[in-house]
Design a protein around this motif. Structure first.
Motif, PDB file in Angstrom:
ATOM      1  N   ASN A 131       0.766  -1.454   0.198  1.00  0.00           N
ATOM      2  CA  ASN A 131      -0.202   0.054  -0.022  1.00  0.00           C
ATOM      3  C   ASN A 131       0.816   1.179  -0.084  1.00  0.00           C
ATOM      4  O   ASN A 131       1.987   1.398   0.028  1.00  0.00           O
ATOM      5  CB  ASN A 131      -1.209  -0.331   0.626  1.00  0.00           C
ATOM      6  N   GLN A 132       0.720   2.314   0.309  1.00  0.00           N
ATOM      7  CA  GLN A 132       0.976   3.490  -0.574  1.00  0.00           C
ATOM      8  C   GLN A 132       1.538   4.293  -1.230  1.00  0.00           C
ATOM      9  O   GLN A 132       3.079   4.466  -1.066  1.00  0.00           O
ATOM     10  CB  GLN A 132       1.659   3.955   1.245  1.00  0.00           C
ATOM     11  N   TYR A 133       1.439   3.377  -2.720  1.00  0.00           N
ATOM     12  CA  TYR A 133       1.792   3.501  -3.303  1.00  0.00           C
ATOM     13  C   TYR A 133       1.263   4.335  -4.894  1.00  0.00           C
ATOM     14  O   TYR A 133      -0.215   4.234  -5.166  1.00  0.00           O
ATOM     15  CB  TYR A 133       2.596   2.769  -4.486  1.00  0.00           C
ATOM     16  N   TYR A 134       2.335   5.758  -5.755  1.00  0.00           N
ATOM     17  CA  TYR A 134       1.672   6.333  -6.068  1.00  0.00           C
ATOM     18  C   TYR A 134       2.221   6.271  -7.354  1.00  0.00           C
ATOM     19  O   TYR A 134       2.926   6.322  -8.063  1.00  0.00           O
ATOM     20  CB  TYR A 134       1.911   7.804  -5.310  1.00  0.00           C
ATOM     21  N   LEU A 135       0.990   6.085  -8.095  1.00  0.00           N
ATOM     22  CA  LEU A 135       0.767   5.551  -9.647  1.00  0.00           C
ATOM     23  C   LEU A 135      -0.116   6.139 -10.226  1.00  0.00           C
ATOM     24  O   LEU A 135      -1.250   6.773  -9.299  1.00  0.00           O
ATOM     25  CB  LEU A 135       0.618   3.912  -9.711  1.00  0.00           C
ATOM     26  N   THR A 136       0.281   6.459 -11.116  1.00  0.00           N
ATOM     27  CA  THR A 136      -0.975   6.770 -12.285  1.00  0.00           C
ATOM     28  C   THR A 136      -1.385   5.964 -13.032  1.00  0.00           C
ATOM     29  O   THR A 136      -1.290   4.835 -12.909  1.00  0.00           O
ATOM     30  CB  THR A 136      -0.115   7.598 -13.615  1.00  0.00           C
ATOM     31  N   ARG A 180     -10.066   6.374   0.026  1.00  0.00           N
ATOM     32  CA  ARG A 180     -10.220   7.793   1.527  1.00  0.00           C
ATOM     33  C   ARG A 180      -8.550   8.033   1.818  1.00  0.00           C
ATOM     34  O   ARG A 180      -8.815   9.189   2.012  1.00  0.00           O
ATOM     35  CB  ARG A 180      -9.801   6.404   1.931  1.00  0.00           C
ATOM     36  N   ARG A 181      -7.281   7.898   1.572  1.00  0.00           N
ATOM     37  CA  ARG A 181      -6.173   8.228   1.220  1.00  0.00           C
ATOM     38  C   ARG A 181      -6.101   9.213   0.240  1.00  0.00           C
ATOM     39  O   ARG A 181      -5.602  10.942   0.654  1.00  0.00           O
ATOM     40  CB  ARG A 181      -4.983   7.118   1.127  1.00  0.00           C
ATOM     41  N   GLU A 182      -6.527   9.294  -0.900  1.00  0.00           N
ATOM     42  CA  GLU A 182      -6.871  10.319  -2.065  1.00  0.00           C
ATOM     43  C   GLU A 182      -7.514  11.301  -1.667  1.00  0.00           C
ATOM     44  O   GLU A 182      -7.005  12.653  -1.838  1.00  0.00           O
ATOM     45  CB  GLU A 182      -7.354   9.792  -3.333  1.00  0.00           C
ATOM     46  N   LYS A 183      -8.770  11.382  -0.829  1.00  0.00           N
ATOM     47  CA  LYS A 183      -9.916  12.166  -0.030  1.00  0.00           C
ATOM     48  C   LYS A 183      -8.671  13.031   0.818  1.00  0.00           C
ATOM     49  O   LYS A 183      -8.987  15.116   0.938  1.00  0.00           O
ATOM     50  CB  LYS A 183     -10.862  11.446   0.555  1.00  0.00           C
ATOM     51  N   LYS A 184      -7.864  12.802   1.845  1.00  0.00           N
ATOM     52  CA  LYS A 184      -7.292  13.703   2.665  1.00  0.00           C
ATOM     53  C   LYS A 184      -6.548  14.362   1.867  1.00  0.00           C
ATOM     54  O   LYS A 184      -5.925  15.141   2.806  1.00  0.00           O
ATOM     55  CB  LYS A 184      -6.150  12.468   4.006  1.00  0.00           C
ATOM     56  N   MET A 185      -5.459  13.310   1.190  1.00  0.00           N
ATOM     57  CA  MET A 185      -4.955  14.354   0.537  1.00  0.00           C
ATOM     58  C   MET A 185      -5.087  15.666   0.110  1.00  0.00           C
ATOM     59  O   MET A 185      -4.463  16.712  -0.538  1.00  0.00           O
ATOM     60  CB  MET A 185      -3.944  13.189  -0.909  1.00  0.00           C
ATOM     61  N   LYS A 186      -6.532  15.694  -0.797  1.00  0.00           N
ATOM     62  CA  LYS A 186      -6.798  16.891  -1.283  1.00  0.00           C
ATOM     63  C   LYS A 186      -7.078  17.719  -0.355  1.00  0.00           C
ATOM     64  O   LYS A 186      -7.864  19.330  -0.660  1.00  0.00           O
ATOM     65  CB  LYS A 186      -8.461  16.236  -2.842  1.00  0.00           C
TER      66      LYS A 186
END
Length: 187
Positions: A131-136, A180-186
């Motif tokens: 988890n926690q890999y940021y990919l396109t 969930r993590r994406e929402k927190k990042m924004k």
């Protein structure tokens, strides 16, 4: 799969289970009913759907005690949705069908996982989670394609039931956005 009707036909977890019940030999609805522990009528209903969508083939008919018993085989050993459907301008109906097919597959996988866990058959060496890999989107698709190709090489000819000391395993690889993590990042 190149047709939306085929994808709709497998958008039910039970139909996926029926397809997975087949080995190299044709099976009748009666045999599938016994294998899956389900009523014959239920099996027949789902077989007709898979047959009409072109996912199953009727390969033989035998007369037994005056009754015609039909034998079926899946047209393919595995279900793969053609990239042309994914890459085409996906309208909301197609997207909904693809999502339902994915949900059905996930439900089937979840059921298998929980059943194995309840029977103390899950071992940490069989489960990998990254988890926690940021990919396109393209990077995730490329990763899944490379893994699928490598697994195809490794698992080639591993669908034979008659080898010694084998048991069936379902291998699943998923690239799922962490909303969930994406929402927190924004924020």
């Amino acid at each position: 799969m190149r047709d939306i009707e085929e994808i709709k036909a497998i958008s039910h977890p039970y139909r996926i289970e029926i397809l997975e019940a087949f080995g190299d030999e044709p099976l009748s609805a009666k045999q599938l009913s016994e294998l899956l522990g389900e009523p014959h009528a239920k099996i027949n209903y789902h077989i007709k759907t898979l047959l009409n969508a072109g996912i199953l083939d009727l390969v033989e008919e035998k007369v037994k005690s005056g009754i015609i018993e039909k034998y079926y085989l899946p047209k393919a050993k595995m279900v793969v949705i053609d990239k042309s459907i994914l890459n085409s301008g996906v309208d909301s109906n197609v997207a909904q069908t693809l999502n339902q097919a994915s949900i059905s597959l996930f439900e089937k996988i979840s059921d298998d996982f929980y059943r194995a866990a309840e029977n103390n058959e899950i071992q940490s060496k069989h489960v990998r989670h990254y988890n926690q890999y940021y990919l396109t989107e393209d990077e995730c698709r490329e990763l899944m394609d490379v893994l699928a190709e490598k697994l195809g090489e490794i698992l080639k000819d591993k669908d034979k039931r008659d080898r010694e000391n084998v048991r069936p395993y379902n291998i699943t690889i998923m690239g799922v956005p962490d909303l969930r993590r994406e929402k927190k990042m924004k924020k």
